[in-house]
Design a protein around this motif. Structure first.
Motif, PDB file in Angstrom:
ATOM      1  N   UNK A 164       0.781  -1.094  -0.096  1.00 30.52           N
ATOM      2  CA  UNK A 164       0.022  -0.050   0.054  1.00 30.52           C
ATOM      3  C   UNK A 164       0.811   1.351   0.024  1.00 30.52           C
ATOM      4  N   UNK A 165       1.884   1.053   0.789  1.00 27.74           N
ATOM      5  CA  UNK A 165       2.826   2.205   0.739  1.00 27.74           C
ATOM      6  C   UNK A 165       3.523   2.448  -0.439  1.00 27.74           C
ATOM      7  N   UNK A 166       3.897   1.516  -1.239  1.00 31.38           N
ATOM      8  CA  UNK A 166       4.360   1.558  -2.652  1.00 31.38           C
ATOM      9  C   UNK A 166       3.423   2.199  -3.534  1.00 31.38           C
ATOM     10  N   UNK A 167       2.142   1.656  -3.528  1.00 31.64           N
ATOM     11  CA  UNK A 167       1.034   2.104  -4.346  1.00 31.64           C
ATOM     12  C   UNK A 167       0.805   3.788  -3.966  1.00 31.64           C
ATOM     13  N   UNK A 168       0.729   4.083  -2.730  1.00 33.33           N
ATOM     14  CA  UNK A 168       0.658   5.566  -2.372  1.00 33.33           C
ATOM     15  C   UNK A 168       1.610   6.399  -2.948  1.00 33.33           C
ATOM     16  N   UNK A 169       2.902   5.882  -2.793  1.00 34.39           N
ATOM     17  CA  UNK A 169       3.967   6.587  -3.329  1.00 34.39           C
ATOM     18  C   UNK A 169       3.778   6.893  -4.731  1.00 34.39           C
ATOM     19  N   UNK A 170       3.480   5.833  -5.549  1.00 31.93           N
ATOM     20  CA  UNK A 170       3.413   5.996  -6.813  1.00 31.93           C
ATOM     21  C   UNK A 170       2.087   6.888  -7.408  1.00 31.93           C
ATOM     22  N   UNK A 171       1.131   6.929  -6.471  1.00 31.26           N
ATOM     23  CA  UNK A 171      -0.004   7.675  -6.911  1.00 31.26           C
ATOM     24  C   UNK A 171       0.253   9.160  -6.547  1.00 31.26           C
ATOM     25  N   UNK A 172       1.131   9.333  -5.422  1.00 30.73           N
ATOM     26  CA  UNK A 172       1.501  10.632  -5.154  1.00 30.73           C
ATOM     27  C   UNK A 172       2.376  11.150  -6.360  1.00 30.73           C
ATOM     28  N   UNK A 173       3.214  10.539  -6.981  1.00 29.40           N
ATOM     29  CA  UNK A 173       4.051  10.854  -7.913  1.00 29.40           C
ATOM     30  C   UNK A 173       2.996  11.530  -9.223  1.00 29.40           C
ATOM     31  N   UNK A 174       2.340  10.350  -9.330  1.00 25.80           N
ATOM     32  CA  UNK A 174       1.199  10.388 -10.569  1.00 25.80           C
ATOM     33  C   UNK A 174       0.406  11.913 -10.277  1.00 25.80           C
ATOM     34  N   UNK A 175       0.105  12.279  -9.018  1.00 26.71           N
ATOM     35  CA  UNK A 175      -0.589  13.091  -8.691  1.00 26.71           C
ATOM     36  C   UNK A 175       0.052  14.720  -8.801  1.00 26.71           C
ATOM     37  N   UNK A 176       1.456  14.314  -8.532  1.00 29.18           N
ATOM     38  CA  UNK A 176       2.367  15.565  -8.695  1.00 29.18           C
ATOM     39  C   UNK A 176       2.473  16.077 -10.196  1.00 29.18           C
ATOM     40  N   UNK A 177       2.778  15.012 -11.247  1.00 25.59           N
ATOM     41  CA  UNK A 177       2.844  15.088 -12.675  1.00 25.59           C
ATOM     42  C   UNK A 177       1.531  15.883 -12.971  1.00 25.59           C
ATOM     43  N   UNK A 178       0.309  15.487 -12.448  1.00 25.03           N
ATOM     44  CA  UNK A 178      -0.874  15.832 -12.746  1.00 25.03           C
ATOM     45  C   UNK A 178      -1.108  17.451 -12.420  1.00 25.03           C
ATOM     46  N   UNK A 179      -0.693  17.809 -11.496  1.00 24.08           N
ATOM     47  CA  UNK A 179      -0.662  19.249 -10.916  1.00 24.08           C
ATOM     48  C   UNK A 179       0.105  20.004 -11.723  1.00 24.08           C
ATOM     49  N   UNK A 180       1.246  19.667 -12.243  1.00 23.99           N
ATOM     50  CA  UNK A 180       2.261  20.204 -12.957  1.00 23.99           C
ATOM     51  C   UNK A 180       1.414  20.523 -14.230  1.00 23.99           C
ATOM     52  N   UNK A 181       0.873  19.523 -14.756  1.00 23.19           N
ATOM     53  CA  UNK A 181      -0.078  19.489 -16.138  1.00 23.19           C
ATOM     54  C   UNK A 181      -1.066  20.505 -15.994  1.00 23.19           C
ATOM     55  N   UNK A 182      -1.732  20.440 -14.931  1.00 26.50           N
ATOM     56  CA  UNK A 182      -2.897  21.460 -14.625  1.00 26.50           C
ATOM     57  C   UNK A 182      -2.225  22.831 -14.642  1.00 26.50           C
ATOM     58  N   UNK A 183      -1.327  23.065 -13.933  1.00 26.10           N
ATOM     59  CA  UNK A 183      -0.716  24.454 -13.820  1.00 26.10           C
ATOM     60  C   UNK A 183      -0.356  25.021 -15.180  1.00 26.10           C
ATOM     61  N   UNK A 184       0.161  24.202 -16.152  1.00 25.01           N
ATOM     62  CA  UNK A 184       0.393  24.605 -17.418  1.00 25.01           C
ATOM     63  C   UNK A 184      -0.973  24.939 -18.112  1.00 25.01           C
TER      64      UNK A 184
END
Length: 448
Positions: A297-317
């Motif tokens: 679950x911790x691994x999945x959470x880390x991957x989800x957080x990384x994906x979320x960070x990328x989505x946040x960057x794209x949303x900003x653009x």
């Protein structure tokens, strides 16, 4: 082994917190308790659960949302008014169905986890959810709520009214950004696999099978006391052990003796000699499996957080491009409106000029500016129709009129050096007028 009253009186009276520490309980319901609750409920119809849970706590969660004491208190009534908010799964408020309802919401300074926060008493009625709560699959929770204010801790901007460039979880000059929630208005509480508030979850479960007897209630008291769980979370100083009946105390003492591995019990009952090691082995296996699940679950959470960070960057653009596009659209819209206004005014000026040439009454006696201002009030369609009508009228007028050179002897001024004669001025007259004039001239010569 028979348990005597004298032996019972000789035992030490402990508070709930001391009992919690003596049996090594961390505030979560033990697997053995879940199993005994499940066994006691088998074969009973129309059963439901009364579950108490720590729903949310004061402070910052894993998704960088900060709940304040005042915000949780001010929105407390919203969890049960104007209706009891639902218990859902995975925040599925649209397609999902409630598995229960929140019966009571309380704010407390003291919880099992040691943190200030909200305590919910919920009724779980969905049969599948009842099974999953009892076997431990439904144990951790997360709230769904709205608020009247979201403040950025970096710049103090209320993000419900204005935009700021700070994102939750990002660091700015050594400070991690989080959003401070105002009044928390409750919408639902959900069972989730990974809660943002790590201490949010069930801490007390009782079974209501519809019977009038007190067997289930007694069993609940036993397990709560044995595991150090307080029936009244706001009054942790209450010694439930001391206020319990003798029968319940005996059962509690038996559980404590079993936990401590009493040699006396093992000697008097040889058949139970291997019981403790076997149970410890089973518990160790369950613990290892649980640790593996936590790691995944911790691994999945880390991957989800990384994906979320990328989505946040794209949303900003995307947001930046959208702002630029909106600015360009506004500019072009303004320019287009100006051009339309200028074209309309030019059309009005054209109509006024044509009317002046035809000596129309509505433009005679006023200034051109006043006439244009009055015609601008008309619609473009009306002005276009006026142009067509005026053009037709001018063509008809030109067909009916002719241009004749004024004779030198005719008229009042016979001086060939006069300005009128030098410029060869012209007098516009109709065809009939020109004909009569020539007849008069030539007729006079024949009569001489």
């Amino acid at each position: 082994m028979k348990y005597t009253l004298d032996e019972h009186k000789a035992k030490k009276i402990v508070s709930g917190r001391e009992l919690l520490e003596s049996v090594g309980i961390t505030g979560k319901i033990k697997p053995e308790t879940v199993q005994q609750l499940s066994e006691s409920a088998k074969g009973k119809g129309n059963r439901k659960l009364i579950v108490q849970m720590e729903a949310i706590h004061v402070g910052r969660t894993a998704n960088y949302t900060f709940y304040t004491e005042d915000g949780l208190k001010e929105g407390l009534d919203s969890w049960t008014h104007p209706y009891n908010k639902p218990v859902l799964t995975h925040h599925n408020s649209h397609a999902g169905e409630p598995v229960g309802r929140i019966l009571r919401a309380e704010y407390t300074e003291s919880t099992i986890s040691g943190r200030k926060g909200l305590i919910f008493t919920c009724e779980i009625t969905d049969p599948t959810a009842v099974e999953k709560v009892l076997d431990g699959r439904y144990s951790t929770v997360s709230i769904g709520a709205t608020t009247d204010k979201v403040t950025c801790n970096i710049c103090g901007t209320d993000r419900t009214k204005e935009w700021c460039e700070h994102w939750r979880g990002e660091e700015y000059e050594g400070q991690t950004c989080h959003y401070i929630v105002g009044t928390t208005f409750g919408r639902e509480v959900s069972y989730v696999n990974v809660p943002a508030d790590e201490n949010a979850g069930n801490f007390s479960v009782s079974i209501d099978d519809g019977n009038d007897g007190d067997t289930a209630e007694s069993a609940l008291q036993i397990f709560q006391i044995a595991e150090g769980l307080m029936q009244n979370i706001q009054l942790p100083e209450v010694n439930l052990y001391e206020s319990a009946t003798d029968d319940i105390r005996q059962l509690v003492d038996g559980l404590m003796n079993f936990k401590e591995g009493s040699n006396e019990n093992m000697d008097e009952d040889p058949e139970n000699t291997n019981q403790t090691p076997v149970q410890e082995s089973v518990l160790q296996t369950q613990l290892n499996e649980a640790n593996e699940r936590v790691t995944k679950l911790e691994k999945s959470l880390s991957e989800a957080q990384a994906t979320l960070s990328n989505l946040v960057i794209e949303k900003t653009k995307v947001d930046s491009q959208l702002v630029e596009s909106q600015g360009e659209v506004e500019r072009l819209t303004t320019e287009n409106a100006d051009l339309i206004e200028q074209a309309h005014k030019a059309l009005a000026e054209k109509v006024v000029d044509m009317k002046l040439s035809l000596r129309k009454s509505d433009v005679v006696g006023v200034t051109p500016e006043e006439a244009v201002a009055e015609h601008v009030k008309r619609t473009t369609e009306s002005l276009n129709d006026a142009v067509k009508d005026l053009q037709a009228e001018m063509q008809n007028t030109s067909a009916q009129r002719g241009t004749v050179q004024s004779p030198g002897a005719a008229g009042e001024d016979n001086n060939p050096n006069s300005p009128q004669q030098q410029e060869g001025s012209k007098t516009n007259m109709t065809v009939a007028e020109a004909t009569n004039m020539f007849k008069g001239m030539f007729g006079s010569k024949r009569n001489r």
